[in-house]
Design a protein around this motif. Structure first.
Motif, PDB file in Angstrom:
ATOM      1  N   SER A  69      31.693  -3.288  -8.636  1.00 28.04           N
ATOM      2  CA  SER A  69      31.408  -1.995  -8.319  1.00 28.04           C
ATOM      3  C   SER A  69      32.106  -1.520  -6.952  1.00 28.04           C
ATOM      4  O   SER A  69      32.352  -0.228  -6.814  1.00 28.04           O
ATOM      5  N   ARG A  88      31.170   8.064  -9.257  1.00 27.77           N
ATOM      6  CA  ARG A  88      30.455   7.869 -10.584  1.00 27.77           C
ATOM      7  C   ARG A  88      28.844   8.355 -10.601  1.00 27.77           C
ATOM      8  O   ARG A  88      28.073   7.520 -10.619  1.00 27.77           O
ATOM      9  N   ARG A 146      25.141   6.448  -6.197  1.00 29.13           N
ATOM     10  CA  ARG A 146      25.179   5.541  -7.308  1.00 29.13           C
ATOM     11  C   ARG A 146      24.739   4.170  -6.981  1.00 29.13           C
ATOM     12  O   ARG A 146      24.052   3.387  -7.703  1.00 29.13           O
ATOM     13  N   GLU A 147      24.919   3.848  -5.806  1.00 33.44           N
ATOM     14  CA  GLU A 147      24.531   2.279  -5.157  1.00 33.44           C
ATOM     15  C   GLU A 147      23.140   2.054  -4.919  1.00 33.44           C
ATOM     16  O   GLU A 147      22.672   1.069  -5.406  1.00 33.44           O
ATOM     17  N   VAL A 192      27.979   3.855 -14.752  1.00 33.40           N
ATOM     18  CA  VAL A 192      28.992   3.569 -13.999  1.00 33.40           C
ATOM     19  C   VAL A 192      30.203   2.884 -14.592  1.00 33.40           C
ATOM     20  O   VAL A 192      31.457   3.403 -14.561  1.00 33.40           O
ATOM     21  N   PHE A 193      29.924   1.788 -15.002  1.00 31.35           N
ATOM     22  CA  PHE A 193      31.044   0.960 -15.647  1.00 31.35           C
ATOM     23  C   PHE A 193      31.485   1.490 -16.907  1.00 31.35           C
ATOM     24  O   PHE A 193      32.704   1.203 -17.225  1.00 31.35           O
ATOM     25  N   GLU A 237      29.101   8.167  -4.017  1.00 27.82           N
ATOM     26  CA  GLU A 237      29.029   6.564  -4.494  1.00 27.82           C
ATOM     27  C   GLU A 237      27.912   5.956  -4.048  1.00 27.82           C
ATOM     28  O   GLU A 237      27.325   4.927  -4.591  1.00 27.82           O
ATOM     29  N   GLN A 291      23.922   0.937 -15.042  1.00 25.17           N
ATOM     30  CA  GLN A 291      25.207   0.320 -14.515  1.00 25.17           C
ATOM     31  C   GLN A 291      26.055   0.409 -15.560  1.00 25.17           C
ATOM     32  O   GLN A 291      27.164   0.657 -15.256  1.00 25.17           O
TER      33      GLN A 291
END
Lengths: 359, 335
Positions: B78, A195, A61-62, A266-267, A58, A262
């Protein structure tokens, strides 16, 4: 190897490293005053990021959007342009990718996903190119136009999601088609369902592209020449206007890709934003910390992502309230941005070092 | 080369000291007893509304029963997944997701961790280990609509929604129905702020409504509503015609004062949080079901402090409608 090392000469990286240490130090004082244990807080921050595979995934991912928005701002800096509009370019790129991801169905994944990514980059780039065009043809200050374009991009993105992509009764778009997803499924298993997505890899490629383009090609030489002195560059026969537009376009592509990833990685959907997610503005801090150097930006993004993602660990492990966490993170960024202070504090050591070097 | 090498060596050493430090510290935080975690949306636990109610309920339980409680505030969408996972992976006995925006994240985390227990407010998550709690906001809003309809002097009242969602729609529709039931001539002006955390937008929307002649505004918009109170307070201070705000989620007269808060549409988030958390303490927690708390279950309603500003005959009317809704004589629309 020698070239690589040249990028990381002592001068270049001693200041950012000192800035980070001073920021952590000031943050520790703030926490002590607030009655919290700074050592426990910082160790919680690290365990939050490196504690287990899920958190590590994660955290990666960030970091990804920070790498790309950092590159976007740094690239424009290299041509003497201050691209504050990365945020709007990111949102436009995100919206374009979402649109392609939802509306273009029936394509195989090896066409659909790249198409959505390209759409994100292209629209982000075109959005930024408008700013470049106004600067090149009319001399309008890019700071002002790019700030304003942020708002146009922000509300434009919300408009598109609200009117064409919305799931009724919610504040988010439909999910993108599975063929447009760029999640790395075999890795998410290893990383405990974190993710992870291909965008991180593309971001790393973008770092290398940044370096190769600016320092290994004729076009990159022109960009840098314009950045150092547009008048001299123009006198030398370089088309300054065209370079400004081109630079803004490439800068916008980086930001647009960040937005596209993103959604696609991710989403899988896009929200109607109440306020901007702010990645573009964080990109300015990342670019500053990375000294507008691609590899520096990469390191800065890793640091920035670590701090952002790890800050939840400070609340969790050391009970530091979120407001204080923001102050601590803010202190670190303050020192990073205000390098004059760092140089001043380092002054005595710095001078000595310089003399040693002469020997 | 030498210097670079030396310096990086020092950095690596310093790093390992820091990392070694965290290994020894992190295990000391384990206490015995039941652990309840809570993840807020971007509003945070001081939003004077939703998250705060939930957190205060947990704090009360912490005092009475000695359970361990902790919350994580989400900075953006997120963060929902990692924050929920943080509690779940630390083997918390129950993890709360506060607010409908956490619905997807709760669903995903619950599915990936079938042995965990989660609960969510304001959203229905269909998973065997999740307890969902929703409220019949339309019933409570109907009652404050009755108050507004009877007490408006200008025959104009306003409604400010946070964002268009099924939950906020229930507020809007119930409020409109309540006003229409007692005062068919009154006009209800509906606006949406588009955000739950923007008091500045709430303030400017309230100014528009009051300028437009509305004398009572009902915001259902989280901390955006704080701006509405701010606007009404400054208007009343300057003199001119008296304006009112109807509070939401909590008894907001306690926060903003009696001279501006007409009444509040209280959503007993605290009761819901207490109830489900108690089930976990007692070991009777059952996931996979949805509880709808309406007037009958005392999940929504008006606070006792309303009698300061609302005359007795209006309150009698409210009580009358309340009984009619509970008995099923009146069906309040929900959408």
């Amino acid at each position: 190897m020698d070239k690589f090392r040249k990028i990381f000469t002592l001068d270049n990286y001693i200041v950012p490293v000192a800035a980070v240490i001073m920021g952590l130090f000031v943050g520790a004082i703030v926490m002590l005053v607030g009655g919290y244990d700074p050592i426990l807080a910082y160790s919680s921050l690290f365990t939050q990021v490196f504690g287990d595979m899920y958190d590590f995934g994660e955290a990666i991912r960030e970091m990804t959007p920070f790498i790309l928005t950092g590159l976007a701002v740094a690239f424009a800096f290299r041509a003497g342009l201050f691209n504050i509009g990365a945020d709007g370019q990111l949102l436009i790129g995100m919206t374009a990718a979402t649109f392609v991801g939802i509306k273009f169905t029936g394509l195989p994944f090896y066409i659909h996903a790249p198409l959505a990514v390209i759409a994100g980059g292209l629209f982000g780039g075109l959005w930024a190119a408008i700013v470049g065009f106004l600067k090149a043809k009319r001399g309008i200050n890019e700071v002002i136009t790019s700030i304003m374009m942020n708002w146009v991009g922000f509300y434009g993105a919300n408009y598109v999601v609200n009117h064409f992509l919305l799931v009724p009764g919610t504040q988010q778009s439909e999910n993108i088609a599975p063929t447009a997803s760029i999640s790395i499924h075999f890795l998410t298993g290893i990383f405990g369902n974190a993710r992870l997505h291909w965008g991180t890899l593309i971001a790393l490629v973008a770092v290398v592209f940044f370096y190769v383009y600016l320092w290994k090609t004729k076009q990159g030489y022109e960009v840098r020449a314009v950045g150092l002195n547009p008048n001299a560059a123009g006198y030398a026969g370089i088309n300054v206007g065209r370079n400004i537009i081109k630079t803004m376009f490439i800068s916008g592509v980086f930001a647009g890709l960040a937005g596209a990833f993103q959604v696609l990685g991710v989403f899988q959907y896009q929200s109607v934003f109440a306020s901007s997610p702010g990645y573009g503005f964080d990109g300015i801090a990342v670019a500053l910390l990375g000294m507008n150097n691609p590899f520096g930006v990469l390191l800065a993004a890793i640091l920035y992502g670590t701090l952002t993602y790890g800050s939840a660990g400070m609340s969790f492990g050391a009970d530091v309230p979120p407001e204080l966490v923001k102050i601590v993170i803010g202190a670190i960024i303050f020192f990073i941005a205000a390098q004059g202070i760092v140089r001043w504090v380092l002054g005595p050591f710095y001078g000595k070092r310089k003399k040693e070097k002469v020997l | 080369m030498n210097k670079v090498f030396k310096l990086s060596l020092v950095m690596v050493l310093a790093m390992s000291v820091i990392l070694a430090g965290c290994g020894s510290k992190s295990s000391s935080s384990n206490k015995s007893g039941i652990k309840i975690g809570m993840v807020t949306d971007v509003g945070g636990v001081n939003d004077k509304s939703f998250n705060q109610s939930a957190w205060e309920a947990l704090e009360a339980l912490n005092k009475d029963k000695g359970i361990n409680i902790k919350y994580l505030q989400s900075k953006s969408d997120s963060d929902y997944n990692p924050n929920l996972n943080k509690f779940v992976k630390d083997n918390y006995d129950l993890t709360w997701g506060i607010g409908f925006s956490l619905g997807d994240a709760v669903k995903q985390v619950a599915t990936e961790n079938p042995n965990s227990k989660l609960a969510i407010i304001d959203s229905v998550v269909d998973a065997p280990n999740v307890q969902s709690v929703t409220f019949a906001e339309n019933e409570g809003s109907f009652l404050v609509g009755v108050v507004a309809g009877m007490m408006t002097k200008t025959n104009k009242v306003g409604f400010i929604g946070g964002a268009e969602s099924p939950v906020i729609k229930r507020f809007e529709v119930g409020f409109k129905a309540g006003v229409a039931a007692v005062n068919p001539n009154a006009e209800v002006k509906i606006t949406y702020a588009g955000a739950f955390d923007k008091p500045d937008i709430g303030k400017s929307l309230a100014a528009t409504l009051y300028n437009d002649g509305a004398d009572i505004v009902f915001p259902a918009a989280g901390s955006t509503g704080n701006g509405v109170f701010n606007e009404a307070t400054s208007r009343n201070k300057q003199g001119g015609s008296k304006v009112w705000v109807i509070g939401v989620d909590k008894d907001q007269s306690l926060e903003f004062g009696d001279d501006v808060t007409l009444t509040s549409m209280v959503k007993r988030v605290d009761e819901a949080v207490k109830k489900v958390t108690q089930e976990v303490i007692d070991g009777t927690f059952q996931g996979g079901k949805t509880e709808v708390l309406g007037l009958k279950q005392n999940g929504v309603g008006l606070p006792d402090t309303s009698k300061k500003n609302v005359p007795a005959d209006v309150l009698a009317k409210v009580e009358e409608y309340k009984q009619k809704i509970i008995s099923g004589e009146i069906k309040v629309p929900a959408e």
